[in-house]
Scaffold this active site. Structure first.
Site, PDB file in Angstrom:
ATOM      1  N   TYR A 145       0.859  -1.188   0.000  1.00  0.00           N
ATOM      2  CA  TYR A 145       0.000   0.000   0.000  1.00  0.00           C
ATOM      3  C   TYR A 145       0.888   1.229   0.000  1.00  0.00           C
ATOM      4  O   TYR A 145       1.870   1.296   0.750  1.00  0.00           O
ATOM      5  CB  TYR A 145      -0.892  -0.002   1.236  1.00  0.00           C
ATOM      6  CG  TYR A 145      -1.768   1.229   1.400  1.00  0.00           C
ATOM      7  CD1 TYR A 145      -1.542   2.133   2.441  1.00  0.00           C
ATOM      8  CD2 TYR A 145      -2.816   1.491   0.536  1.00  0.00           C
ATOM      9  CE1 TYR A 145      -2.353   3.252   2.601  1.00  0.00           C
ATOM     10  CE2 TYR A 145      -3.638   2.611   0.693  1.00  0.00           C
ATOM     11  CZ  TYR A 145      -3.389   3.490   1.729  1.00  0.00           C
ATOM     12  OH  TYR A 145      -4.180   4.610   1.901  1.00  0.00           O
ATOM     13  N   ASP A 240       9.345   2.767  -1.156  1.00  0.00           N
ATOM     14  CA  ASP A 240       8.389   3.414  -0.265  1.00  0.00           C
ATOM     15  C   ASP A 240       8.771   3.038   1.167  1.00  0.00           C
ATOM     16  O   ASP A 240       8.458   1.951   1.644  1.00  0.00           O
ATOM     17  CB  ASP A 240       6.964   2.960  -0.589  1.00  0.00           C
ATOM     18  CG  ASP A 240       5.947   3.624   0.330  1.00  0.00           C
ATOM     19  OD1 ASP A 240       4.733   3.577   0.004  1.00  0.00           O
ATOM     20  OD2 ASP A 240       6.351   4.175   1.379  1.00  0.00           O
ATOM     21  N   LYS A 268       5.461   9.228   8.370  1.00  0.00           N
ATOM     22  CA  LYS A 268       5.317   8.676   9.721  1.00  0.00           C
ATOM     23  C   LYS A 268       6.382   9.164  10.700  1.00  0.00           C
ATOM     24  O   LYS A 268       6.308  10.274  11.205  1.00  0.00           O
ATOM     25  CB  LYS A 268       5.245   7.147   9.634  1.00  0.00           C
ATOM     26  CG  LYS A 268       3.994   6.666   8.869  1.00  0.00           C
ATOM     27  CD  LYS A 268       3.886   5.179   8.832  1.00  0.00           C
ATOM     28  CE  LYS A 268       2.815   4.721   7.871  1.00  0.00           C
ATOM     29  NZ  LYS A 268       1.447   4.793   8.399  1.00  0.00           N
TER      30      LYS A 268
HETATM   31  P1  KE4 Z   1      -0.574   8.317   4.514  1.00  0.00           P
HETATM   32  O1  KE4 Z   1      -1.197   8.992   3.314  1.00  0.00           O
HETATM   33  O2  KE4 Z   1      -1.576   7.466   5.274  1.00  0.00           O
HETATM   34  O3  KE4 Z   1       0.207   9.288   5.416  1.00  0.00           O
HETATM   35  O4  KE4 Z   1       0.569   7.315   3.976  1.00  0.00           O
HETATM   36  C1  KE4 Z   1       0.216   6.342   3.028  1.00  0.00           C
HETATM   37  C2  KE4 Z   1       1.209   5.200   3.097  1.00  0.00           C
HETATM   38  C3  KE4 Z   1       2.206   5.123   2.139  1.00  0.00           C
HETATM   39  N1  KE4 Z   1       3.125   4.132   2.164  1.00  0.00           N
HETATM   40  C4  KE4 Z   1       3.113   3.197   3.152  1.00  0.00           C
HETATM   41  C5  KE4 Z   1       4.142   2.102   3.136  1.00  0.00           C
HETATM   42  C6  KE4 Z   1       2.124   3.242   4.173  1.00  0.00           C
HETATM   43  O5  KE4 Z   1       2.122   2.293   5.145  1.00  0.00           O
HETATM   44  C7  KE4 Z   1       1.158   4.262   4.157  1.00  0.00           C
HETATM   45  C8  KE4 Z   1       0.056   4.346   5.196  1.00  0.00           C
HETATM   46  N2  KE4 Z   1      -0.017   3.266   6.118  1.00  0.00           N
HETATM   47  C9  KE4 Z   1      -1.321   3.014   6.717  1.00  0.00           C
HETATM   48  C10 KE4 Z   1      -1.158   1.842   7.679  1.00  0.00           C
HETATM   49  N3  KE4 Z   1      -1.245   0.605   7.044  1.00  0.00           N
HETATM   50  C11 KE4 Z   1      -1.867   4.228   7.395  1.00  0.00           C
HETATM   51  C12 KE4 Z   1      -3.053   3.957   8.293  1.00  0.00           C
HETATM   52  C13 KE4 Z   1      -4.354   4.355   7.643  1.00  0.00           C
HETATM   53  O6  KE4 Z   1      -4.521   4.193   6.417  1.00  0.00           O
HETATM   54  O7  KE4 Z   1      -5.217   4.815   8.415  1.00  0.00           O
END
Ligand code: KE4
Length: 431
Positions: A145, A240, A268
């Site tokens: 993701y 990523d 993060k």
């Molecule tokens: P954000 O747009 O949520 O800040 O980041 C997206 C993203 C991009 N790349 C990786 C490897 C990520 O894990 C994420 C976001 N992770 C999720 C948890 N699995 C965020 C939690 C959520 O979607 O509420």
């Protein structure tokens, strides 16, 4: 005295004004069932819900809270920055400070841009890769993701080398058609793809250790092959590290694998819990960005001074000698304790971890692909999740998520977690 609310009553009320009652789907507990906990405050390794119940937290806001919640140095930095106004929309010295600090930690980052979310960072990196190469096709992997940009909400096409189909409503088929989705850790597939389409591929986007299908390690030989093939065919390798960056090691997964991607996506941990992410990499690629080049990318709150203050404060903490050695040791202690407890109760259970990021599996061995994660015992995970919640331990409410330990998880907290797990495993074993 304001009215006291239960989790149930807040959830019921939230659903009247917020779709699903949450601002991000995974928070709704849909995969595990039950009522989400409405968190009122958090400190160190603990979160406290609206009913005043305390939980040992292994979600850590999905990764950012590596120094524990409400770390005094981070809070103080935010408070101090906020007194100077919350946003200027102009360049600041601290943006240079954090850019230089991140460059010091990751040699691949010759230049970088700050944005407000991992989604925005990944989306921008994709556009940049397409603009730099003049190619449209991108490659991602099943189970990874990278945020919710249209090009990335795509599931595998019908055949191995067919372009993807939307995995979400609202994503046009002709957008998804530029995304190829292959199996994680599958060398033959990526070799076949490049043999057939290498000249069309703008980039390969990959989580070096996948944290969005539980915790799945990228095989080092596979990563080496991705690097070789991208170099050979003029495609960009994009790592990523939104989740793994400064989480699995100070230098992220790049430090562990010794691979140098062309672009890196971060988030993060670098924001200390505030809305901040980044993308960066080779200077010749980054200089294609506006105002220097033809690839447009912008943001009102990019490099926001309060978020940057939080990020700088947290980076100062994680750069202290011994931080990752202690965090890794704590996480390994937890993994061993959980596995020993499960074995005492005769349960099929295993765990894996790197730095402060871990995976637990109701399976005989750690998975190497999305299909293997999907083969795990979801019913057992659900029961375990709720048995741990009832014992004051807050795990990620999905079998397809990783867990996170912070430097605030001291030996007593870890031991309390293991004891809670012993009770939870006993419950499962008695079913
Ligand atoms: P954000 O747009 O949520 O800040 O980041 C997206 C993203 C991009 N790349 C990786 C490897 C990520 O894990 C994420 C976001 N992770 C999720 C948890 N699995 C965020 C939690 C959520 O979607 O509420």
């Amino acid at each position: 005295m304001s009215q006291s609310w239960s989790n149930e009553s807040l959830f019921e009320r939230a659903q009247r004004s917020i779709p699903g009652g949450v601002n991000s789907p995974v928070r709704a507990f849909r995969q595990v069932g039950g009522t989400p906990r409405f968190i009122e405050r958090a400190e160190g390794p603990y979160v406290y819900d609206c009913e005043g119940t305390r939980y040992i937290d292994y979600v850590g806001s999905w990764g950012p809270m590596i120094a524990g919640h409400a770390h005094p140095e981070v809070v103080e930095a935010v408070q101090r920055a906020a007194t100077r106004s919350l946003s200027f929309g102009a360049p600041t010295r601290d943006e240079i400070e954090i850019a230089e600090a991140l460059r010091d930690l990751m040699p691949a980052l010759q230049m970088l841009r700050l944005v407000s979310s991992g989604t925005e960072a990944a989306m921008s990196a994709l556009r940049l890769a397409r603009g730099f190469t003049g190619r449209d096709a991108i490659v991602k992997f099943e189970g990874c993701y990278h945020g919710h940009a249209d090009s990335l909400l795509v599931k595998a096409g019908s055949g191995l080398l067919t372009f993807g189909n939307p995995s979400s409503a609202g994503v046009p088929a002709d957008v998804a058609a530029h995304t190829l989705v292959l199996e994680y850790n599958h060398i033959a597939q990526i070799e076949e793809l490049f043999a057939q389409r290498g000249s069309q591929i703008a980039c390969v986007l990959v989580e070096p250790i996948a944290g969005n299908m539980n915790f799945v390690r990228g095989d080092p030989a596979w990563h080496r092959r991705l690097r070789e093939l991208c170099t050979e065919h003029g495609a960009l390798l994009v790592w990523d590290e939104v989740m793994t960056g400064m989480r699995v090691a100070l230098g992220g997964a790049q430090q562990l694998y010794g691979i140098r991607p062309d672009l890196v996506v971060l988030g993060k941990v670098i924001g200390g819990g505030m809305p901040m992410a980044a993308f960066g990499g080779r200077a010749d690629v980054m200089q294609c960005l506006s105002p220097l080049g033809a690839v447009y990318q912008a943001g009102t709150l990019s490099g926001n001074p309060v978020a940057v203050a939080a990020g700088l404060a947290q980076l100062r903490i994680v750069r202290r000698p011994g931080f990752y050695e202690e965090l890794s040791a704590a996480t390994q202690q937890l993994m061993q304790g959980l596995q020993q407890a499960a074995a005492r109760h005769g349960l099929s259970f295993c765990a894996d971890a790197e730095g402060g990021m871990f995976g637990i599996y109701f399976a005989a061995q750690p998975p190497t692909s999305f299909a293997e994660v999907s083969g795990g015992d979801l019913a057992a995970f659900r029961r375990f999740f709720h048995a741990m919640l009832a014992r004051g331990v807050y795990l990620a409410p999905s079998m397809f998520e990783a867990g996170f330990v912070s430097s605030a998880h001291d030996p007593q907290v870890l031991q309390a977690t293991i004891e809670a797990a012993d009770g939870a495993f006993a419950e499962l074993a008695s079913d």
